[in-house]
Design a protein around this motif. Structure first.
Motif, PDB file in Angstrom:
ATOM      1  N   GLU A   1     -25.108 -16.235 -23.581  1.00 48.21           N
ATOM      2  CA  GLU A   1     -23.709 -17.198 -23.225  1.00 48.21           C
ATOM      3  C   GLU A   1     -23.444 -16.355 -22.098  1.00 48.21           C
ATOM      4  O   GLU A   1     -23.078 -16.772 -21.296  1.00 48.21           O
TER       5      GLU A   1
ATOM      6  N   ARG B   1     -19.619 -19.462 -17.155  1.00 49.40           N
ATOM      7  CA  ARG B   1     -18.952 -20.287 -17.985  1.00 49.40           C
ATOM      8  C   ARG B   1     -19.029 -21.489 -17.530  1.00 49.40           C
ATOM      9  O   ARG B   1     -18.665 -22.007 -16.215  1.00 49.40           O
ATOM     10  N   GLY B   2     -19.114 -22.790 -17.914  1.00 49.99           N
ATOM     11  CA  GLY B   2     -19.345 -24.312 -17.876  1.00 49.99           C
ATOM     12  C   GLY B   2     -20.882 -24.458 -17.703  1.00 49.99           C
ATOM     13  O   GLY B   2     -20.470 -26.087 -17.891  1.00 49.99           O
ATOM     14  N   GLN B   3     -21.037 -23.178 -16.991  1.00 47.17           N
ATOM     15  CA  GLN B   3     -22.884 -24.132 -17.271  1.00 47.17           C
ATOM     16  C   GLN B   3     -23.772 -23.910 -17.539  1.00 47.17           C
ATOM     17  O   GLN B   3     -23.478 -23.207 -18.668  1.00 47.17           O
ATOM     18  N   ALA B   4     -24.859 -24.938 -17.823  1.00 44.89           N
ATOM     19  CA  ALA B   4     -25.758 -25.139 -18.727  1.00 44.89           C
ATOM     20  C   ALA B   4     -27.066 -23.902 -18.172  1.00 44.89           C
ATOM     21  O   ALA B   4     -27.422 -24.035 -16.906  1.00 44.89           O
TER      22      ALA B   4
ATOM     23  N   ASP C   1     -14.124 -11.863 -23.752  1.00 48.89           N
ATOM     24  CA  ASP C   1     -13.749 -12.636 -23.770  1.00 48.89           C
ATOM     25  C   ASP C   1     -12.566 -12.523 -22.822  1.00 48.89           C
ATOM     26  O   ASP C   1     -11.744 -12.565 -22.642  1.00 48.89           O
TER      27      ASP C   1
END
Length: 352
Positions: free
Chosen positions: A135, A140-143, A235
């Motif tokens: 993770e 964050r939000g990208q693969a 987070d």
């Protein structure tokens, strides 16, 4: 990491063998014994890769020897081993008396219990970080492309663009086709003391100033929070959580050992190796761990290390120590300290 330690490598007599600050044979164990619980925290925060029965046996013997000769007369590795021994016995009330007054078998038994805790914690952290680290590889939000398996590590390490870039030794260019292929094929063998890019803030290494950003990367912060303040705290803003290991053990500052431990755990999680072993020449994890501690314990690097550890403690435990908080300007406390500084300066001037 697997439990690569703690079946005692010493016979039931106070006979010293090799260095205790290396992993012993593997031995799985679970227990709620206080010494086991203490071993879990000690391994994470002080010294992780340790043969505790050997450490305690050698330490008790050395206490007798030190009555006739100072510790400064011993080699550097023995001095470090004795520092770890003293920190261990000082951190658990009554332990030193139990060791010095007990039988040889009791020393080994105590070492086994502490070792069970240390190896158990290490195994637990390895298991959870194996998937959690995925993770933190990209924003964050990208693969991650191509996707990485959570349960199988064979596609990690230098076999993947993202993990390969993070594990690439500082000073080498991962974007260079020849370098990348040599790392993948193993033609370039990476030793533990060749530190990877993921240790650096922004994953940027400055060969002219190798201290810049060292051990301040985001992935290390995430890993530290995951292990010590709880996975959910990764987070969120840092704060004490009652379920976190730091809270349970009264931990209020980042230690050198805990920083080296997390760096080693993250490095292993990114690698393609499935089982931790001190004889694994591919990951060379034990050498890596020792090399990080060598730097953090080097007296010549003390100023940089103090700055680093203060930075870490502020990030992880921002409210833990008044001595590490910035004093508000124009507050009563700031005025008291300013007045004290003036008085001390006058006193020093008058005495010269």
């Amino acid at each position: 990491m697997s439990d690569d330690e703690n079946h005692p490598s010493v016979e039931p007599s106070r006979k010293r063998g090799g260095s205790a600050l290396h992993s012993g044979p593997r031995k799985k164990a679970t227990s709620s014994n206080p010494l086991v619980l203490h071993g879990r925290h000690f391994g994470r925060t002080v010294f992780a890769l340790c043969n505790y029965p050997a450490l305690l046996t050698a330490g008790v013997l050395r206490l007798e020897e030190l009555q006739d000769s100072p510790i400064e007369d011993y080699p550097a590795d023995v001095r470090r081993e004795h520092r770890v021994f003293l920190e261990l016995v000082d951190s658990h009330p009554g332990l030193l008396d139990r060791l010095t007054n007990g039988e040889d078998e009791d020393i080994i038994h105590v070492g086994e219990l502490i070792g069970k805790g240390a190896s158990g914690a290490r195994g637990d952290d390895t298991k959870t970080l194996k998937s959690a680290v995925l993770e933190w590889l990209v924003p964050r939000g990208q693969a991650v492309i191509p996707p990485l398996s959570r349960n199988i590590k064979s596609d990690r390490g230098f076999n993947h663009e993202v993990t390969g870039a993070l594990l690439c030794p500082a000073g080498l260019d991962w974007l260079d086709v020849e370098t990348k292929q040599s790392l993948k094929s193993g033609e370039i063998a990476v030793r533990g003391d060749q530190w990877p890019m993921f240790l650096y803030a922004g994953y940027v290494y400055d060969p002219e100033d190798p201290w810049t950003g060292l051990l301040r990367s985001e992935i290390l912060i995430f890993g530290f929070k995951h292990v010590f303040t709880s996975p959910s705290s990764v987070d969120r803003e840092p704060k004490a959580t009652r379920s976190g290991n730091a809270y349970l053990h009264g931990m209020k500052s980042v230690t050198k050992g805990s920083l080296a431990y997390i760096a080693t755990q993250i490095r292993f999680a990114l690698s393609s190796s499935s089982v931790f072993s001190r004889t694994d020449t591919v990951t060379d994890s034990e050498n890596f761990y020792h090399s990080i501690l060598d730097l953090l314990e080097d007296p010549d690097e003390s100023q940089e290390v103090v700055d680093l550890m203060t930075w870490w403690t502020r990030r992880i435990f921002p409210n833990s120590s008044s001595s590490q908080r910035c004093v508000s300007k124009n507050s009563a406390l700031s005025k008291i300290r300013e007045k004290r500084a003036v008085l001390q300066e006058r006193s020093a001037t008058g005495s010269t």
